[in-house]
Each structure stands twice: as C-alpha cells, then as structure tokens.
Design an enzyme around this catalytic site. Structure first.
Site, PDB file in Angstrom:
ATOM      1  CG  ASP A  20       0.369   6.311   0.657  1.00  0.00           C
ATOM      2  OD1 ASP A  20      -0.476   5.772  -0.075  1.00  0.00           O
ATOM      3  OD2 ASP A  20       0.497   6.041   1.859  1.00  0.00           O
TER       4      ASP A  20
ATOM      5  CG  ASP B 147      -4.333   2.694   0.992  1.00  0.00           C
ATOM      6  OD1 ASP B 147      -4.626   3.306   2.031  1.00  0.00           O
ATOM      7  OD2 ASP B 147      -3.433   3.049   0.213  1.00  0.00           O
TER       8      ASP B 147
HETATM    9  C1  DX5 Z   1       0.430   1.302   1.954  1.00  0.00           C
HETATM   10  C2  DX5 Z   1      -0.660   2.310   2.214  1.00  0.00           C
HETATM   11  C3  DX5 Z   1      -0.301   3.140   3.446  1.00  0.00           C
HETATM   12  C4  DX5 Z   1      -1.412   4.063   3.858  1.00  0.00           C
HETATM   13  C5  DX5 Z   1      -0.867   5.112   4.793  1.00  0.00           C
HETATM   14  O1  DX5 Z   1       0.073   0.541   0.845  1.00  0.00           O
HETATM   15  O2  DX5 Z   1      -0.829   3.150   1.066  1.00  0.00           O
HETATM   16  O3  DX5 Z   1       0.854   3.877   3.135  1.00  0.00           O
HETATM   17  O4  DX5 Z   1      -2.003   4.667   2.756  1.00  0.00           O
HETATM   18  O5  DX5 Z   1      -0.501   4.434   5.976  1.00  0.00           O
HETATM   19  P1  DX5 Z   1       0.482   5.072   7.058  1.00  0.00           P
HETATM   20  O6  DX5 Z   1       0.289   6.576   7.046  1.00  0.00           O
HETATM   21  O7  DX5 Z   1       0.058   4.451   8.363  1.00  0.00           O
HETATM   22  O8  DX5 Z   1       1.857   4.685   6.612  1.00  0.00           O
END
Ligand code: DX5
Length: 221
Positions: free
Chosen positions: A175, A35
C-alpha cells in the site's frame, strides 16, 4: 494466488463517497480499503465508523479498515459493527498485540498487521498463527499520492520467506504509490494484494486501470 486489487477510498471524491464505492466495485475492485486516520499516529484525519457504515449496504464487496490511530483496541468493535471484514492495525499503536489480534478474530474479522517503512518484520514472530494478512506499507502512512519506496521490496521478500517457513496461509498486501510502473516490483518481491488509491482515482476508465494492475501483478514472475 490470483493477485487482488484493493482500491483505497482515501483518493475518492468525499462529496460522493457512496457513489464512489459503487463505481469502484462495478470497476472490478476485489475489496475496498478505508484508511482510518486520527491525526495522532498519522498527521491526517479521515473516516469514523459511521461513515463506513453509511456505505456498507451500497456494495457487496469486502471492506478493510486500516486503523492508523492511537489506541485502536478501543475502536475495534465499532469498525467491526460498521461492516469491516478485515481490520489492519499497526503494532506500534498496540499495548498488547497478541491480545488485540485475538480480539479482532473474536469480532469475526480477519487480522491485518500493518508494517510502516521503519517497522522491522520481527514484530510478526510469535503471532503468525493469528494473522491473515501482512500489510507492507510502501510509503509512510498518512496521505495518498506519495512516491513508492522501492527500498521496501527486500522487506516484502523477507516477509514472504517468513510466511512460507511458517506454513500459514497469509496474504502480503502492499500500500502506497502502487501504479502500473511500481506494481511489478512489489509483486516480484512477493506481494499478492495491492492497494491503489490515486492511480485508480486518476484513471478515466477505472475498470481498465484495475484490469491492467491485475494483469501486471499476475505476469510479474
Ligand atoms: C497512506 C495510505 C495510502 C493509500 C493509497 O496512509 O494508506 O497509501 O491507501 O494511496 P496511493 O495509492 O495514492 O499511494
């Protein structure tokens, strides 16, 4: 399509990123998501290309970079050189989306289009021939550990219908808040690739966690 599980590095221990990548690959990750955040498009700051490059040769699985940045066009070559196989960009951050998707392909990377919760699916019209994956965010981008937005499930279904009508082979990745209690709804709506950060990071046995997520997605019906 066999569901793919893509752990997000955002939830890893940043003091041991390399080992975390090795452990996630060993645990069965289908690829890893980085990310990338610039503190402007989203209120958080994370990984430059050099950080990703430093982990590239530690694992053989694919890397995807989600560029949650202003003017990502200027960064594309650097994340490609860092070893990212997929580059995901958000249309709101692009001046010329069609040209940007072409540029990502020219760099030898697969194209992901990231749709934040309020971004309408119509941004995909006229470009599906240039797209390899649509990322439907099930949280507002910027942080891990947020609550899954079940209100995004009809949007996932709309994207799936749009892709099926187009005849193009395009994955739908989700996601945000993906865990054993939310993955079934996302899979049933039409997603086939699942990013998960905090749920996998919190597991005592990451291999079992990844295996269970894959099983739940595969049996979602
Ligand atoms: C937000 C990120 C999160 C991450 C996943 O910008 O993209 O969504 O990848 O995090 P979790 O699985 O903890 O929501």
């Amino acid at each position: 399509m066999q569901p793919l599980i893509v752990p997000s590095v955002l939830s890893a221990d940043f003091s041991r990123l390399g080992e975390a990548c090795v452990e996630l690959e060993r645990a069965g990750a289908d690829r890893l998501q980085w990310d990338v955040m610039d503190g402007h498009y989203v209120p958080n700051l994370t990984f430059g290309p050099e950080v990703i490059a430093s982990c590239r040769d530690l694992v053989s699985c694919e890397f995807e970079a989600q560029l949650m940045c202003d003017r990502p066009e200027e960064l594309l070559p650097r994340y490609a050189e860092a070893g990212c196989d997929w580059i995901i960009v958000h249309p709101e951050t692009l001046r010329q989306p069609h040209r940007t998707y072409q540029h990502i392909r020219e760099l030898g990377c697969r194209v992901g289009v990231g749709l934040s919760p309020a971004t309408p699916v119509m941004v995909l019209e006229h470009v599906l021939d240039l797209v390899d994956m649509v990322l439907v965010m099930t949280v507002s981008p910027g942080f891990g550990g947020q609550e899954y937005l079940v209100s995004m499930e009809p949007k996932i279904a709309r994207v799936r219908a749009m892709i099926d009508r187009s005849g193009h082979e395009i994955d739908i990745e989700v996601d945000g808040g993906i865990n054993p209690s939310t993955i079934t709804g996302a899979a049933h709506a039409g997603a086939n690739v699942f990013v998960s950060g905090s749920s996998i990071a919190a597991a005592d046995d990451q291999a079992a966690a990844i295996k269970e997520l894959r099983r739940l997605a595969a049996t979602a019906g």
